[in-house]
Structure formats: structure tokens, C-alpha cells
Design a protein around this motif. Sequence first.
Motif, short mmCIF file in Angstrom:
data_model
loop_
_atom_site.label_atom_id
_atom_site.label_comp_id
_atom_site.label_asym_id
_atom_site.label_seq_id
_atom_site.Cartn_x
_atom_site.Cartn_y
_atom_site.Cartn_z
N ALA A 38 0.84 -1.21 0.00
CA ALA A 38 0.00 0.00 0.00
C ALA A 38 0.87 1.25 0.00
O ALA A 38 1.92 1.31 0.66
CB ALA A 38 -0.92 -0.01 1.21
N ASP A 39 0.45 2.24 -0.79
CA ASP A 39 1.12 3.54 -0.91
C ASP A 39 2.43 3.47 -1.69
O ASP A 39 3.19 4.45 -1.71
CB ASP A 39 1.37 4.18 0.46
CG ASP A 39 0.08 4.48 1.20
OD1 ASP A 39 -0.90 4.90 0.54
OD2 ASP A 39 0.03 4.27 2.42
N ILE A 40 2.69 2.37 -2.33
CA ILE A 40 3.88 2.24 -3.18
C ILE A 40 3.42 2.21 -4.63
O ILE A 40 2.45 1.53 -4.98
CB ILE A 40 4.68 0.97 -2.84
CG1 ILE A 40 5.15 1.00 -1.38
CG2 ILE A 40 5.86 0.78 -3.79
CD1 ILE A 40 5.84 -0.26 -0.93
N ALA A 41 4.12 2.96 -5.49
CA ALA A 41 3.76 3.01 -6.90
C ALA A 41 3.91 1.63 -7.54
O ALA A 41 4.89 0.91 -7.28
CB ALA A 41 4.63 4.03 -7.63
N TYR A 42 2.94 1.28 -8.40
CA TYR A 42 2.94 -0.06 -8.99
C TYR A 42 4.22 -0.31 -9.79
O TYR A 42 4.79 -1.39 -9.75
CB TYR A 42 1.71 -0.23 -9.89
CG TYR A 42 1.35 -1.68 -10.13
CD1 TYR A 42 0.65 -2.39 -9.16
CD2 TYR A 42 1.73 -2.34 -11.29
CE1 TYR A 42 0.34 -3.73 -9.35
CE2 TYR A 42 1.42 -3.68 -11.48
CZ TYR A 42 0.72 -4.38 -10.51
OH TYR A 42 0.42 -5.71 -10.70
N ASN A 43 4.70 0.71 -10.49
CA ASN A 43 5.90 0.49 -11.29
C ASN A 43 7.18 0.48 -10.47
O ASN A 43 8.25 0.22 -11.00
CB ASN A 43 5.99 1.49 -12.45
CG ASN A 43 6.08 2.92 -11.99
OD1 ASN A 43 6.13 3.21 -10.80
ND2 ASN A 43 6.11 3.84 -12.95
N ASP A 44 7.08 0.74 -9.17
CA ASP A 44 8.22 0.53 -8.28
C ASP A 44 8.26 -0.90 -7.77
O ASP A 44 9.31 -1.38 -7.32
CB ASP A 44 8.16 1.49 -7.09
CG ASP A 44 8.54 2.91 -7.46
OD1 ASP A 44 9.22 3.08 -8.49
OD2 ASP A 44 8.15 3.84 -6.73
N ILE A 45 7.13 -1.58 -7.84
CA ILE A 45 7.06 -2.99 -7.43
C ILE A 45 7.46 -3.88 -8.60
O ILE A 45 8.26 -4.82 -8.46
CB ILE A 45 5.64 -3.34 -6.96
CG1 ILE A 45 5.21 -2.41 -5.82
CG2 ILE A 45 5.55 -4.80 -6.52
CD1 ILE A 45 3.72 -2.39 -5.56
N TYR A 46 6.90 -3.58 -9.75
CA TYR A 46 7.24 -4.29 -10.99
C TYR A 46 7.78 -3.26 -11.98
O TYR A 46 7.03 -2.48 -12.57
CB TYR A 46 6.00 -4.98 -11.58
CG TYR A 46 5.54 -6.20 -10.81
CD1 TYR A 46 6.16 -7.43 -10.99
CD2 TYR A 46 4.46 -6.14 -9.92
CE1 TYR A 46 5.73 -8.56 -10.30
CE2 TYR A 46 4.03 -7.26 -9.22
CZ TYR A 46 4.68 -8.47 -9.43
OH TYR A 46 4.25 -9.58 -8.75
N ASN A 47 9.09 -3.27 -12.16
CA ASN A 47 9.71 -2.24 -13.00
C ASN A 47 9.41 -2.37 -14.49
O ASN A 47 9.71 -1.47 -15.27
CB ASN A 47 11.22 -2.23 -12.79
CG ASN A 47 11.63 -1.60 -11.48
OD1 ASN A 47 12.78 -1.70 -11.07
ND2 ASN A 47 10.70 -0.94 -10.78
N ASN A 48 8.82 -3.50 -14.89
CA ASN A 48 8.41 -3.60 -16.30
C ASN A 48 7.31 -2.60 -16.64
O ASN A 48 7.07 -2.31 -17.81
CB ASN A 48 7.97 -5.02 -16.64
CG ASN A 48 6.91 -5.58 -15.71
OD1 ASN A 48 6.95 -5.33 -14.52
ND2 ASN A 48 5.97 -6.35 -16.25
#
Length: 346
Positions: A38-48
Motif C-alpha cells: 500500500a502507498d507504493i507506486a505499482y511500477n516501483d514494485i514491478y519495473n516492467n
Amino acid sequence: MIKAGIIGSTGYAGQQLAWFLYKHPNVNVEFYASHNYADIAYNDIYNNYYSYIEDKCVNMETAISKLSEIDVLFIAMPHGKSFKITEKALSLGVKVIDLGADFRLKSKEEYQQWYGLKHESVNLLSKAVYGLTELNREAIKKCNLLANPGCYPTATILALTPLLKNNLIDITSIIVDAKSGVSGAGRSANIGSLFTECNESIKAYAVSSHRHTPEIEQELSNASSLGDVKICFTPHLVPMNRGILSTCYSSLKKEITAEELISLYKDFYKDDYFVKILDGLPETRWVKGSNLCHIGIKVDTRTNRVIVISAIDNLIKGAAGQAVQNMNIMFGLDETTSLDIIAMAP
């Protein structure tokens, strides 16, 4: 545009959903919900997804508050986690597609026996449609609660249903030997799925006790006119990221050639774009990254057995791809929308 939400968006199946829905011309994803991110950008979790999906993941409370803003909710969470959120979404007129196991089994007793939990939404079991698209398309068109099939069941049921529908096999003789890539174990930390634990090895697991067994038996029994089907099911873990190969053995009730069976299968699935009946044998590499199911058939005349082999990508046809295929049908779209992808080689 269809407004969608994904709960469990950062697991492997949830991520694959995000991939298909991002490129879907008729869908906007209103929120990506995650317990751990939560509160983390999706593209920081999956860099693709760098520069593509920049939305921050929301927590469950925020997702619930946004249910009135969406048309369809995808739930990609472990069993036992979907009951309350499903009831809430349905009460608001939101269609629900559950990628977990909570609404696949029609028997609350079997659910408790195999999953070790009391079913908390028994009133919804009769309303849930089992979403194996090729076999339940008409019911899917009208449903509001869809139980997306498991990965092993998808490969196995598609492989065996034509034989059962045509009363060609002894229903007491079915043996299923299935193999899955490591992504089937999910993204959470687990010693058994660490690289050094599973690389350069193959192992059977959950022998005679895998939770997909009653799901497979339920749907194969629906396909048979001869009563309840019981199978011997053994899954295996193989050191690859994606893919399921399900090898299904059964005894024939009459003499029939492989060529005749291939013709029968091609006719059975003639209107099903994603099921391809091969003249040879399937391999997982030829379906990896696609929503396809490849099926091959051989007859062992010496033992009077038929061997049907099917291959799918466990995260796509076995999870997210099939969920999007079902969503397309539920909303009156061409079911291939966003899914017409050929596996990439090598």
C-alpha cells in the motif's frame, strides 16, 4: 469504458491481470489494491511497468470505499479471503471475478474438508458460475459472480471433457500426472520455491491430497452421464517460471484410433479460439505467455489406454488470461479482446 479494480494486484496472478487490463481497449483500472505494498507506486514494485502504471497501490479499506466506482472487481487472494469483499461488491451491483478457490466448489462440506475453513458465504455458492470459458460460456454471459478455475483444473478438464461427454472412457480409470512451473506457488517467501531448492530437481507434492482434486472431479462429473468421477491426481514442481503440462491417462471403452480422437476433439472445440488440438504433442514453451491451451492425443493400443496431454501458461489461461476472457464475455465483448497473443519463441 469498463471500470475495474484489482484486489491482490501485486501477486503473480494480480500482476498478470494488470498487464492484460492495461492494454485492454475497453477497460480502465480504477485501483490496484495490495496488502503488502500500500502507498507504493505499482511500477516501483514491478519495473516492467516503469512509466506505464504509476498509480500507487491502495490498502483494503480504500479499495472497499471505491467499490461503488467500478463495474467489475477482480480478486486475486488466497482462499478464505474473498467472502466479505465479494458480498459487499455484489450488494453494490459490481460483478465479481474471483481468481481464488472460495466459490469454485459447490459443496460447503467439500470446501471445509479440502481447505480447512468454514465457508462464510454459503448463500452465494448456488449463484457462482464456474468460469471454464469453453464449457460454460452461456452461463458466464449472465453471471455476476464468477469463480475462475484453478490452473491444474483448467488444463485437466479441457483435456478430458470430450472423452467423458462421448462416454469413451472408464470413469474409474483416470490418472492425472501434472507438472507446474514455480510461479504456481505464488510470490510470497517459501523455502520450497527458492531457486536453490527447486532448480535442477523435480518433485511430486501434495500426493493424493492436492486441493484442486475436488474441483477437477466436480467438473468432470458434470461432463459425465455415468455418475461421480474420481481421479488419481499427482502434481509435480519443475524448475521453470511458467507453464503446466497435464498428462491424463484413462482406459478406453471401445476401440478407437488417435486420428479419430483428434478429429473428435477438433470438432468439440471448433468454436473455441484458445483451444488448439495438435497433431503432435504439446510443450509448455509453445503456450508460455499466451492464453492458449494446446492438446495432444495418443492411443496405446497395447494397454487400451488413451493419453491426453494439455499445456497452458498457469498464470494466463490458468489464471489472469481466463479471468479477462470471462470478463469479456460478461460484458458482451469479443472474448479474445486483449488476449490474442502468440507465445514468444525461444
